[in-house]
Design an enzyme around this catalytic site. Structure first.
Site, short mmCIF file in Angstrom:
data_model
loop_
_atom_site.label_atom_id
_atom_site.label_comp_id
_atom_site.label_asym_id
_atom_site.label_seq_id
_atom_site.Cartn_x
_atom_site.Cartn_y
_atom_site.Cartn_z
N CYS A 114 0.83 -1.21 0.00
CA CYS A 114 0.00 0.00 0.00
C CYS A 114 0.87 1.26 0.00
O CYS A 114 1.51 1.56 -1.00
CB CYS A 114 -1.00 -0.03 1.15
N HIS A 200 -3.87 -4.60 0.75
CA HIS A 200 -3.43 -4.97 2.09
C HIS A 200 -3.65 -6.47 2.32
O HIS A 200 -4.61 -6.88 2.96
CB HIS A 200 -4.22 -4.19 3.15
N GLU A 202 -2.21 -8.36 4.34
CA GLU A 202 -2.06 -8.68 5.76
C GLU A 202 -3.33 -8.40 6.56
O GLU A 202 -3.47 -8.86 7.70
CB GLU A 202 -0.89 -7.88 6.36
#
Length: 252
Positions: A114, A200, A202
């Site tokens: 990001c 993202h 994660e």
């Protein structure tokens, strides 16, 4: 074959929301969990959630002198951030300079997520700014280029997003990996040098719900953006696929 353990320095460019922070600590803890899950899924000899990874975290916002020596690491991972990647406070200028330093050498590799994806682009001369088409938030379908399909092992990705800043065009010398209608620069790759994604991987449903609620309450997200994003927050997402791809890149 890469030598283990993989020594990864997570450059923390923000602090998570309170619920996420209580569970993972900082973004270093979140990315440790993310990469460990990828290690178990990858089934690479000697690499599991309990062995083969040495992950350290560096808060580069509050302490801009807090960077690892390149001799002590094999890769940097630049996290996401609420801050504008195209702005120029001292800590961001230092981060861009450090990223340029890493890119000038050939051994330590670069992963960007990001904001981190955008910082890598900035370090390579790409133009960044606000997306006139607005936010991408929550689970989003991402189309993959031919190279992206090879790296991620499937024809498309579903990945959490949380951004309205973008890279307007790819810098020279990279291979495009992915795109959406709203954001044409969703990931880039240079073999044995760098890999980045705009999304993202994660993040999970719990993390994104917390961000959406906080940003809606703060009127960063209007009702339309909030309701649309909340309607997709529990959809399937391919974070584990991206974790495996990051590790495979580091093992190239």
């Amino acid at each position: 074959m890469a030598s283990l353990p993989l020594r990864i320095a997570v450059l923390e460019c923000d602090t998570p929301q309170p619920g996420t922070r209580s569970k993972y600590g900082g973004y270093g803890g979140l990315f440790t969990s993310f990469l460990k899950s990828g290690a178990d899924a990858l089934q690479y000899p000697g690499l599991t959630s309990s062995s083969g990874l040495h992950i350290t975290a560096y808060n580069v916002v509050d302490d801009p002198s807090n960077y690892p020596s390149l001799a002590s690491i094999d890769a940097i991972l630049i996290t996401g951030s609420r801050h504008d990647s195209f702005s120029s406070p001292p800590w961001i200028l230092k981060l861009v300079s450090f990223t340029e330093q890493v890119l000038r050498q050939r051994r330590v590799r670069v992963v960007g997520v990001c904001f981190g994806h955008q910082i890598v682009g900035r370090a390579m001369g790409a133009r960044l700014g606000r997306n006139a088409r607005g936010w991408e938030a929550s689970v989003t379908a991402v189309d993959l280029t031919k190279r992206g399909q090879e790296i991620f092992g499937q024809s498309s990705l579903a990945i959490h997003q949380m951004h309205r800043d973008i890279m307007f065009a790819y810098p020279e010398g990279v291979e495009p990996l992915a795109y959406t209608d709203k954001c044409a620069v969703q990931g880039m790759y240079v073999p044995k040098r760098l890999i980045t994604v705009q999304g993202h991987p994660e993040f999970n449903e719990e993390i994104v719900r917390e961000i959406l609620l906080v940003r809606h309450a703060a009127k960063i997200f209007d009702d339309e953006v909030f309701e649309d994003a909340m309607g997709r927050v529990d959809k399937h997402q391919d974070g584990a696929v991206v974790a495996k791809a990051f590790l495979k890149f580091l093992l190239e």
